[in-house]
Design a protein around this motif. Structure first.
Motif, PDB file in Angstrom:
ATOM      1  N   LEU A  14      -9.641   4.919  -7.790  1.00 48.99           N
ATOM      2  CA  LEU A  14      -8.181   5.020  -7.856  1.00 48.99           C
ATOM      3  C   LEU A  14      -7.755   6.317  -8.536  1.00 48.99           C
ATOM      4  CD1 LEU A  14      -7.308   1.330  -8.835  1.00 48.99           C
ATOM      5  CD2 LEU A  14      -6.934   2.414  -6.612  1.00 48.99           C
ATOM      6  N   GLU A  15      -8.482   6.684  -9.582  1.00 51.83           N
ATOM      7  CA  GLU A  15      -8.156   7.928 -10.278  1.00 51.83           C
ATOM      8  C   GLU A  15      -8.465   9.139  -9.401  1.00 51.83           C
ATOM      9  OE1 GLU A  15      -9.987   8.165 -14.089  1.00 51.83           O
ATOM     10  OE2 GLU A  15      -9.053   6.333 -14.853  1.00 51.83           O
ATOM     11  N   GLU A  16      -9.633   9.141  -8.775  1.00 47.86           N
ATOM     12  CA  GLU A  16     -10.039  10.278  -7.938  1.00 47.86           C
ATOM     13  C   GLU A  16      -9.105  10.464  -6.752  1.00 47.86           C
ATOM     14  OE1 GLU A  16     -14.006   9.307  -6.883  1.00 47.86           O
ATOM     15  OE2 GLU A  16     -14.827   9.674  -8.903  1.00 47.86           O
ATOM     16  N   GLN A  17      -8.643   9.358  -6.175  1.00 47.40           N
ATOM     17  CA  GLN A  17      -7.773   9.426  -4.988  1.00 47.40           C
ATOM     18  C   GLN A  17      -6.284   9.413  -5.351  1.00 47.40           C
ATOM     19  OE1 GLN A  17      -9.136   9.888  -1.919  1.00 47.40           O
ATOM     20  NE2 GLN A  17     -11.108   9.937  -3.012  1.00 47.40           N
ATOM     21  N   SER A  18      -6.000   9.399  -6.638  1.00 44.80           N
ATOM     22  CA  SER A  18      -4.609   9.364  -7.131  1.00 44.80           C
ATOM     23  C   SER A  18      -3.818   8.212  -6.505  1.00 44.80           C
ATOM     24  CB  SER A  18      -3.896  10.700  -6.846  1.00 44.80           C
ATOM     25  OG  SER A  18      -4.521  11.750  -7.543  1.00 44.80           O
ATOM     26  N   ILE A  19      -4.414   7.031  -6.538  1.00 45.58           N
ATOM     27  CA  ILE A  19      -3.776   5.833  -5.984  1.00 45.58           C
ATOM     28  C   ILE A  19      -3.248   4.976  -7.125  1.00 45.58           C
ATOM     29  CG2 ILE A  19      -4.127   3.683  -4.694  1.00 45.58           C
ATOM     30  CD1 ILE A  19      -6.399   5.096  -3.187  1.00 45.58           C
ATOM     31  N   ASN A  20      -1.948   4.734  -7.100  1.00 46.63           N
ATOM     32  CA  ASN A  20      -1.356   3.775  -8.019  1.00 46.63           C
ATOM     33  C   ASN A  20      -1.379   2.414  -7.316  1.00 46.63           C
ATOM     34  OD1 ASN A  20       0.144   2.161  -9.701  1.00 46.63           O
ATOM     35  ND2 ASN A  20       1.980   3.460  -9.688  1.00 46.63           N
ATOM     36  N   PRO A  21      -2.218   1.479  -7.735  1.00 44.05           N
ATOM     37  CA  PRO A  21      -2.363   0.220  -6.998  1.00 44.05           C
ATOM     38  C   PRO A  21      -1.070  -0.572  -6.895  1.00 44.05           C
ATOM     39  CG  PRO A  21      -3.405   0.083  -9.162  1.00 44.05           C
ATOM     40  CD  PRO A  21      -3.066   1.516  -8.938  1.00 44.05           C
ATOM     41  N   TYR A  22      -0.172  -0.420  -7.865  1.00 44.32           N
ATOM     42  CA  TYR A  22       1.084  -1.160  -7.830  1.00 44.32           C
ATOM     43  C   TYR A  22       1.941  -0.772  -6.627  1.00 44.32           C
ATOM     44  CZ  TYR A  22       0.077  -2.894 -12.524  1.00 44.32           C
ATOM     45  OH  TYR A  22      -0.509  -3.516 -13.599  1.00 44.32           O
TER      46      TYR A  22
END
Length: 252
Positions: A227-235
């Motif tokens: 999530l950090e590497e792909q800059s994904i905010n799961p919310y």
């Protein structure tokens, strides 16, 4: 959103997942307790796959589930083909083109030790079985050989528990075993002279509750990094709209 804010959101998300899971693992019950825990833990896996994939794969839950298991859970036997399921399938066809595969499958299943839980490492790979399939064939009775992969069968177990409150496979016999495994069963009868004989034998799969927690533990570690590497905010991949139904067209 800054990188610091993203990391804070990811950490908050993972903490929330663990808090929810902890509440699942402490539920109490009797006969069906393991089934209830598995059902709830499957919902965690579904939730995590939604958090990372959102509407990717067309929102196809089956694809998202299998991709999630393969990408984040490090289940080494996920893509092995279940020999037990293969034999069940082959027993339903008399087509001679599958005779070589049938002989192999039954011979290998016969090698399973009957007195201990048999790990899925005993199962063959798709590559091994593909060599024994008729040339140009990938299905048996319309069933794709790949659909007998353990990750695909796990999805079948998930659906049975979630939608029917019914488990597939065996009940728990080996308390010490936390990995999925096969269990041998025998039916005892008598012959014409009333001597005890084995009239039937079968193998059943069992997936312990601890296995699901292990999948989730592993996934959360890998998911945080991804999530950090792909800059994904799961919310951002969940619907927090107060309107519960989806609007099909826009009114300008």
């Amino acid at each position: 959103m800054s990188q610091v804010e993203l990391k804070e959101n990811i950490e908050m998300y993972i903490n929330a997942v663990n808090e929810i899971r902890d509440s699942m693992n402490i539920i109490k019950g009797e006969r069906y307790l393991a089934n209830h825990k598995k059902t709830l833990l499957f919902s965690i896996i579904d939730m995590l796959s939604k958090g990372v994939f959102g509407e990717n794969y067309g929102g196809n839950r089956t694809t998202m589930f299998e991709k999630f298991i393969l990408m984040f859970c490090e289940w080494e036997h996920a893509e092995r083909i279940s020999l037990q399921q293969l034999v069940h399938l082959l027993n339903r066809t008399e087509e001679k083109q599958f005779s070589r595969l049938k002989d192999y499958a039954k011979t290998e299943l016969y090698k399973f030790p009957s007195s201990i839980p048999v790990p899925f490492s005993y199962d063959p790979t798709y590559k091994e079985l593909k060599k024994l399939m008729p040339k140009g064939e990938s299905t048996i009775l319309g069933v794709e050989l790949l659909s007998l992969k353990h990750v695909s069968l796990l999805w079948k177990l998930r659906n049975s528990l979630v939608h029917e409150a019914r488990a597939k496979g065996s009940s728990q016999l080996f308390d010490f075993e936390s990995e999925p495994h096969y269990i041998h069963y025998s039916t005892i009868g008598t012959d014409s002279e009333n001597n005890l004989i084995e009239t039937e034998e079968r193998w059943e799969m069992y997936h312990p509750v601890g296995f699901f927690n292990k999948l989730i533990d592993t996934a959360l570690v890998n998911l945080r990094d991804y999530l950090e590497e792909q800059s994904i905010n799961p919310y951002n991949n969940y619907d927090f709209d107060p309107l519960w139904i989806e609007v099909k067209q826009k009114d300008f």
